[in-house]
Design a protein around this motif. Structure first.
Motif, short mmCIF file in Angstrom:
data_model
loop_
_atom_site.label_atom_id
_atom_site.label_comp_id
_atom_site.label_asym_id
_atom_site.label_seq_id
_atom_site.Cartn_x
_atom_site.Cartn_y
_atom_site.Cartn_z
N GLN A 243 0.85 -1.18 0.00
CA GLN A 243 0.00 0.00 0.00
C GLN A 243 0.89 1.24 0.00
O GLN A 243 2.08 1.17 0.31
N PRO A 244 0.34 2.41 -0.36
CA PRO A 244 1.14 3.63 -0.28
C PRO A 244 1.71 3.81 1.12
O PRO A 244 1.07 3.46 2.12
N PHE A 245 2.91 4.34 1.19
CA PHE A 245 3.63 4.42 2.47
C PHE A 245 3.69 5.88 2.92
O PHE A 245 4.68 6.58 2.67
N PRO A 246 2.63 6.36 3.60
CA PRO A 246 2.65 7.77 4.04
C PRO A 246 3.61 7.96 5.21
O PRO A 246 3.83 7.06 6.02
N THR A 247 4.20 9.13 5.28
CA THR A 247 5.11 9.48 6.38
C THR A 247 4.68 10.80 6.99
O THR A 247 4.02 11.63 6.34
N LEU A 248 5.05 11.02 8.25
CA LEU A 248 4.73 12.28 8.91
C LEU A 248 5.67 13.37 8.44
O LEU A 248 6.87 13.14 8.26
N GLN A 249 5.12 14.55 8.25
CA GLN A 249 5.95 15.68 7.89
C GLN A 249 6.77 16.12 9.10
O GLN A 249 6.26 16.18 10.23
N THR A 250 8.04 16.41 8.89
CA THR A 250 8.92 16.80 9.98
C THR A 250 9.95 17.80 9.49
O THR A 250 10.30 17.82 8.29
N ASN A 251 10.41 18.65 10.39
CA ASN A 251 11.43 19.64 10.05
C ASN A 251 12.84 19.13 10.35
O ASN A 251 13.81 19.86 10.12
N ILE A 252 12.96 17.93 10.89
CA ILE A 252 14.26 17.37 11.25
C ILE A 252 14.88 16.71 10.02
O ILE A 252 14.28 15.81 9.42
N ASP A 253 16.05 17.16 9.65
CA ASP A 253 16.68 16.69 8.41
C ASP A 253 16.92 15.18 8.42
O ASP A 253 16.70 14.50 7.41
N GLU A 254 17.38 14.64 9.56
CA GLU A 254 17.68 13.22 9.62
C GLU A 254 16.43 12.38 9.42
O GLU A 254 16.47 11.34 8.74
N PHE A 255 15.30 12.79 9.99
CA PHE A 255 14.06 12.04 9.83
C PHE A 255 13.55 12.14 8.40
O PHE A 255 13.01 11.17 7.85
N ARG A 256 13.69 13.31 7.79
CA ARG A 256 13.27 13.45 6.40
C ARG A 256 14.12 12.54 5.50
O ARG A 256 13.59 11.88 4.60
N LEU A 257 15.41 12.50 5.75
CA LEU A 257 16.29 11.63 4.96
C LEU A 257 15.94 10.16 5.18
O LEU A 257 15.93 9.36 4.24
N LEU A 258 15.64 9.81 6.44
CA LEU A 258 15.24 8.43 6.74
C LEU A 258 13.96 8.06 6.01
O LEU A 258 13.85 6.97 5.43
N ASN A 259 12.97 8.94 6.03
CA ASN A 259 11.70 8.67 5.34
C ASN A 259 11.93 8.48 3.84
O ASN A 259 11.38 7.55 3.22
N GLN A 260 12.74 9.36 3.23
CA GLN A 260 13.00 9.25 1.80
C GLN A 260 13.74 7.95 1.46
O GLN A 260 13.42 7.28 0.48
N THR A 261 14.71 7.59 2.31
CA THR A 261 15.49 6.37 2.05
C THR A 261 14.62 5.13 2.17
O THR A 261 14.68 4.22 1.33
N VAL A 262 13.79 5.09 3.22
CA VAL A 262 12.91 3.93 3.41
C VAL A 262 11.90 3.83 2.27
O VAL A 262 11.63 2.73 1.77
N GLU A 263 11.36 4.96 1.85
CA GLU A 263 10.38 4.94 0.76
C GLU A 263 11.00 4.42 -0.53
O GLU A 263 10.42 3.59 -1.23
#
Length: 422
Positions: free
Chosen positions: A181-201
């Motif tokens: 299914q589509p993999f939604p992620t929470l929006q965050t201003n923390i660079d490391e979490f954004r990078l983690l979300n993009q990498t996992v996706e």
């Protein structure tokens, strides 16, 4: 242990070490400052006594500390010559405490006229044991307050900061390749979490694409192989039934057909194993294993009689398992078929079922099998065996799919395969 709790534990230990070291240094520095302050006070009292003695000679007659903070006694010149100002800790009896209490005392010598006098000046000092006790209690309160503050920060602030990370973990736990299914992620201003979300996706998209490609390849390959195999078998059967062939030619055709049939079984088994490992059997329902076992035993009655095998069974329970009913039948069938195929003529097969285990015992080779390789693909004890070597691999894959435990033992000259459901 959760990440936040793990960090809190380390903070607590490090904080305890730091506070302990800091308390030791603080105590030493505080005592040094207290002693400097008391020594300065004693020096000031000494100067006041000397000034008073120069004005009032009765001061020289105070030889005890009875009602004052100093005492004076005359000393010879030789003793006065050797005397230097000495600061020391001592004990004096205090009427209000009715006990000996620590005091700080300055011993010095001065000259009054032609005579020399020894002057001792005292002042009360802090009791070190009371000081240590108060310091320890203060530090314990400080440590407790800091730990409580850290816990509050973890539960309120840090947990809020780490929310995207835990949300990502929950989504990953629920993610299934076979039902992507589509993999939604929470929006965050923390660079490391954004990078983690993009990498996992990106990783999941790549895995889904690879899975779909592999799934399509297996299905297409299996289908494309089945068709020419079936056609080849049919043509060979027609050729054998033509009646114009010699016995040697018929024997060769029979060997070819046997190999083609084995290849067909191998193709079906590999396709089945791949589907199980890729979790393509989604339909689950409550399965009564006792009924499955009884049906499988009825299906194998002819083979048991043909090989002259004695069958005994002990049904002490009826496990109710939530699984795909076809896979339940495959599990029982593969284990039972293994016990029959790898048995000896006139041997024994014993089937037992309890609330938590399904066990198959059979006679066979008079030595234990290699339990480490037994459930691997294409493992066969005898290289010349007509078996594909995938039956136990399929059983193991089904057990792994539903969290069952399957094991092998050799006891009392019998080969024992047992499946545990809990």
């Amino acid at each position: 242990m959760k990440l936040l709790n793990h960090a809190t534990a380390w903070f607590s230990v490090l904080l305890l070490v730091i506070i302990t070291v800091w308390a030791g240094l603080f105590y030493v520095n505080m005592l040094d400052e207290i002693y400097d302050s008391m020594d300065d006070g004693l020096e000031n009292q000494k100067m006041l006594v000397l000034r008073k003695a120069a004005q009032d000679t009765t001061v020289l007659a105070r030889t005890e500390f009875d009602d004052g903070y100093y005492k004076v006694k005359e000393v010879p010149f030789s003793a006065a010559l050797r005397q230097k100002d000495v600061y020391q800790d001592t004990l004096m009896y205090m009427l209000n405490e009715k006990d000996f209490e620590p005091v700080r005392m300055l011993t010095t010598v001065f000259q009054q006229g032609s005579k020399y006098y020894e002057l001792r000046v005292i002042t009360s000092m802090v009791e070190e044991d009371d000081l240590i006790e108060d310091l320890v209690f203060a530090l314990l309160w400080l440590y407790g307050g800091l730990i409580a503050t850290i816990l509050v920060l973890n539960n309120l602030l840090l947990k809020r900061i780490w929310r995207p990370f835990y949300y990502l973990l929950q989504r990953l736990q629920r993610f299934k390749l076979q039902d992507a299914q589509p993999f939604p992620t929470l929006q965050t201003n923390i660079d490391e979490f954004r990078l983690l979300n993009q990498t996992v996706e990106k990783l999941l998209q790549s895995n889904v694409a690879t899975y779909q490609s592999q799934k399509n390849f297996i299905e297409n390959a299996a289908h494309e192989l089945q068709t020419p195999l079936a056609i080849s078998l049919n043509k060979l059967e027609l050729l054998a039934e033509g009646g114009n062939l010699q016995d040697q030619q018929l024997a060769q055709i029979g060997e070819v057909m046997e190999n083609l049939e084995r290849l067909t079984r191998l193709n079906k088994s590999l396709l089945l194993l791949s589907k199980i490992e890729n979790r393509q059997f989604n339909g689950q329902e409550e399965v009564r294993l006792a009924e499955v076992v009884q049906k499988a035993l009825a299906d194998f009655q002819d083979q048991l009689q043909f090989r002259n095998l004695s069958l005994t069974q002990q049904i002490d329970g009826d496990p109710l398992l939530r699984m795909n009913p076809d896979l339940a039948m495959m599990l029982v069938t593969n284990l039972l078929k293994n016990a029959i195929v790898h048995n000896m003529a006139g041997g024994l097969v014993h089937v037992s079922l309890s609330a938590i285990t399904f066990t198959l015992e059979n006679t066979g080779p008079s030595k234990p099998l290699n339990s480490e390789q037994l459930f691997q693909r294409f493992y066969k004890e005898s290289p010349s065996s007509a078996s594909t070597g995938l039956g136990l691999s399929i059983a193991k894959a089904i057990c792994d799919l539903y969290g069952f435990q399957i094991g092998y033992e050799y006891r009392q000259s019998r080969h024992v395969l047992q499946v545990q459901f809990t």
